[in-house]
Design an enzyme around this catalytic site. Structure first.
Site, mmCIF file in Angstrom:
data_model
loop_
_atom_site.group_PDB
_atom_site.id
_atom_site.type_symbol
_atom_site.label_atom_id
_atom_site.label_comp_id
_atom_site.label_asym_id
_atom_site.label_seq_id
_atom_site.Cartn_x
_atom_site.Cartn_y
_atom_site.Cartn_z
ATOM 1 N N GLU A 117 -14.483 34.248 -13.944
ATOM 2 C CA GLU A 117 -14.841 33.218 -14.920
ATOM 3 C C GLU A 117 -15.285 33.889 -16.205
ATOM 4 O OE1 GLU A 117 -17.609 30.437 -13.164
ATOM 5 O OE2 GLU A 117 -16.084 29.583 -11.867
ATOM 6 N N HIS A 245 -21.374 23.312 -22.053
ATOM 7 C CA HIS A 245 -20.152 23.720 -21.353
ATOM 8 C C HIS A 245 -18.976 23.409 -22.262
ATOM 9 C CE1 HIS A 245 -17.112 24.321 -18.318
ATOM 10 N NE2 HIS A 245 -18.049 24.780 -17.495
ATOM 11 N N ARG A 292 -19.668 31.463 -22.459
ATOM 12 C CA ARG A 292 -19.612 30.036 -22.752
ATOM 13 C C ARG A 292 -20.019 29.644 -24.162
ATOM 14 N NH1 ARG A 292 -21.882 27.447 -17.337
ATOM 15 N NH2 ARG A 292 -19.998 27.999 -16.242
ATOM 16 N N HIS A 354 -24.993 21.267 -20.783
ATOM 17 C CA HIS A 354 -24.706 21.629 -19.393
ATOM 18 C C HIS A 354 -25.878 22.270 -18.668
ATOM 19 C CE1 HIS A 354 -22.263 22.823 -16.000
ATOM 20 N NE2 HIS A 354 -22.487 24.105 -16.219
ATOM 21 N N ARG A 389 -26.355 31.636 -20.339
ATOM 22 C CA ARG A 389 -26.150 31.987 -18.928
ATOM 23 C C ARG A 389 -24.698 32.368 -18.626
ATOM 24 N NH1 ARG A 389 -24.446 29.124 -14.547
ATOM 25 N NH2 ARG A 389 -24.449 27.134 -15.649
HETATM 26 C C1 SIN Z 1 -18.214 25.485 -13.924
HETATM 27 O O1 SIN Z 1 -17.623 25.305 -12.876
HETATM 28 O O2 SIN Z 1 -17.625 25.737 -14.968
HETATM 29 C C2 SIN Z 1 -19.711 25.352 -13.933
HETATM 30 C C3 SIN Z 1 -20.320 26.436 -13.159
HETATM 31 C C4 SIN Z 1 -21.542 26.945 -13.838
HETATM 32 O O3 SIN Z 1 -22.165 26.205 -14.604
HETATM 33 O O4 SIN Z 1 -21.867 28.112 -13.677
#
Ligand code: SIN
Length: 547
Positions: A117, A245, A292, A354, A389
């Site tokens: 990610e 997010h 993010r 988020h 984060r």
């Molecule tokens: C996501 O699935 O993008 C959210 C997971 C997270 O907030 O770490």
């Protein structure tokens, strides 16, 4: 009559459940877990889609720590990051994988399947489809139910913490360090407020996304724990760092449904409505998988400068339809219901509030600055997340600090149960019946609009000044409204939202530097680029125009 227990845990997501499970290992100890919802399965945890960080191939604690520090934009506390990076993946393996009741996805050869990610330098995110939080939550609640010394109390809303300096009958208590002895709790079914007295109290109430008009968070994320701790005198830090997010569903009526970062982790790419891929321009090294804050601001910048109402996330061009349905069943079904077939067309997305990176300041064992009060999970600030984060570290942090807080409480003998007669019963002050729901709704909406427009993804001195003025004014209205009406969960939530919004805004106002999730268009100095400069190639994800 007060309710008495050894340990009171307020909130039942991954962090609260972990604390309770750890404490319940001693069968002599009574643990009471309360939640305001009708079922303990409902919490922020159950909405976590993407996953939880494990240890990937060719991964190490050092590599994970480096990624967390880079995402945190120079504000993560290295000692806390080290704890998470070392203990986290080990705990996941031992308590979630090895026990076998969380059905993590595996590849054809039976190995755990790991996704990459944003901000992660290797694939290391374990997942259960796109409903990882729900699977973990189910397993933990089932385990809690097996413990004879754990009581789960639903429909119970904490109103305020009971502290020596605020509530003790002895007036000289104000000269002692503040100590927490439990909480006043509203029994929503009976409509009565009772003191719940405990040797240790653990706040595990989650975040505050609902103070914003657009958020991925469920209805209960209204800053209850933060507001209670703040009123009690606990130290709160980093409250300006609200993570947005980058990708939530932008379809009327779909209510900012989260489109997991894992969609980009599996190859999805962001495009403008006229088909221009733009992330390489903002983050040449990371592209669509930048941290993010960088991606959210890039989208925001594209939307503002070109007047786009949304951008598009294309997965269909990069992943086979059957695989999409299998890997992202919840996202597929929800989007389809909203009229978008993600196996055939791009997903319209916008950023939304988020995650709360700040919170009640705690040490490496989850202790707050108030004696007897712990905070774990999103309500707390361990220092791990700094200004932004790293994806899929929230469940991990909840687990590690939930477990640590449990161990710490278990090992202490300096926390005393307060004598029942020292705590006054709850005094109901409101006398004019239940709150008018129209007024509650309207006040809530006003807070959410103030926060969205003035304390959102991009801030400025003028917007923050306006927000402070409006929130101060609103506070007077809400406070007298609260005092005049009979106590209800809605009124408790409204008052907490007003407090939480004010705490966030005041922190944002005082911090005149852009960093991580706190971006000020009129920042005093705009050179934190070097703090991001930790990727292996030396390229900074914080590229123009954000410095
Ligand atoms: C996501 O699935 O993008 C959210 C997971 C997270 O907030 O770490």
């Amino acid at each position: 009559m007060p309710v008495e227990t050894d340990v009171l845990v307020i909130g039942c997501g991954i962090a609260g459940a972990m604390t309770a499970l750890r404490l319940a290992q001693d069968r002599q100890r009574e643990v009471l877990v309360i939640t305001r919802t009708a079922t303990p399965k409902e919490s922020n945890t159950r909405y976590a889609q993407g996953g939880i960080v494990g240890r990937g191939d060719e991964d190490s604690a050092d590599l994970l720590a480096g990624d967390i520090l880079a995402a945190g934009a120079g504000l993560s506390l290295p000692s806390a990051v080290r704890i998470l990076a070392e203990e986290g993946p080990r705990l996941v393996q031992r308590l979630l994988v090895d026990k076998g009741d969380v059905p993590f996805d595996r590849d054809a050869s039976g190995e755990l399947s790991c996704t990459r990610e944003g901000g992660h330098s290797v694939p290391r995110v374990l997942h259960v489809g796109d409903a990882t939080g729900l699977a973990i939550q189910r397993a933990l609640i089932a385990r809690l139910r097996e413990r004879p010394n754990v009581t789960l109390c639903t429909n119970s809303t904490a109103v305020d913490l009971i502290t020596s300096s605020h509530h003790a009958r002895n007036p000289l208590s104000i000269y002692q360090p503040i100590t927490c002895h439990g909480a006043y709790v509203l029994d929503r079914e009976e409509g009565v407020v009772l003191p719940f007295l405990a040797r240790a109290t653990v706040l595990a109430t989650g975040g505050l996304g609902r103070i914003y008009r657009h958020t991925t968070n469920p209805e209960g994320a209204r800053g209850d724990g933060l507001a209670m701790a703040y009123r009690a005198g606990a130290r709160v830090v980093n409250a300006e760092y609200i993570q947005f997010h980058p990708t939530t569903l932008a379809v009327p009526g779909a209510d900012n449904f989260l489109i997991s970062e894992a969609v980009r982790g599996e190859g999805g790419r962001l495009f403008t409505p006229d088909g221009r891929h733009f992330m390489d321009q903002y983050a040449p090294h990371w592209g669509d998988l930048a941290p993010r804050d960088v991606v959210a601001r890039a989208i925001h910048h594209e939307m503002i400068s070109h007047g786009y109402p949304r951008v598009f996330l294309d997965l269909a061009s990069y992943m086979d339809g059957n695989h999409i349905r299998k890997r992202f069943p919840t996202i597929y079904a929800t989007c389809l219901k909203a009229g978008i077939d993600i196996t055939a067309e791009p997903i319209p997305v916008v950023p939304a509030a988020h995650y709360f990176c700040g919170g009640v300041l705690v040490n490496e064992w989850g202790r707050s600055t108030i004696k007897g009060l712990y905070a774990v999970g999103e309500v707390s600030c361990t220092g791990v997340h700094g200004a932004n984060r790293l994806a899929s570290t929230s469940l991990l942090e909840g687990m590690v600090w939930g477990d640590r807080a449990g161990r710490d409480v278990a090992a202490r003998d300096d926390l005393q149960q307060v004598a029942e007669e020292e705590v006054p019963p709850w005094e109901e002050v409101g006398d004019s019946g239940l709150a008018d729901p129209v007024l509650v709704y309207r006040d809530r909406r006003t807070i959410q609009n103030i926060m969205w427009y003035y304390v959102g993804l991009a801030r400025s001195t003028r917007r923050l000044a306006r927000a402070l003025r409006d929130l101060n004014h609103l506070w007077e209205t809400i406070d007298s409204f609260y005092r005049a009406t009979r106590l209800s969960d809605d009124m408790i939530g409204l008052r907490n939202m007003a407090h939480a919004a004010w705490v966030v805004t005041r922190s944002a106002w005082h911090n005149r530097h852009s960093r991580g999730a706190h971006y000020r268009e009129d920042a005093q100095e705009a050179d934190f680029a070097s703090l991001y400069d930790s990727d292996p190639q030396g390229a900074s994800p914080l590229d123009e125009p954000w410095v």
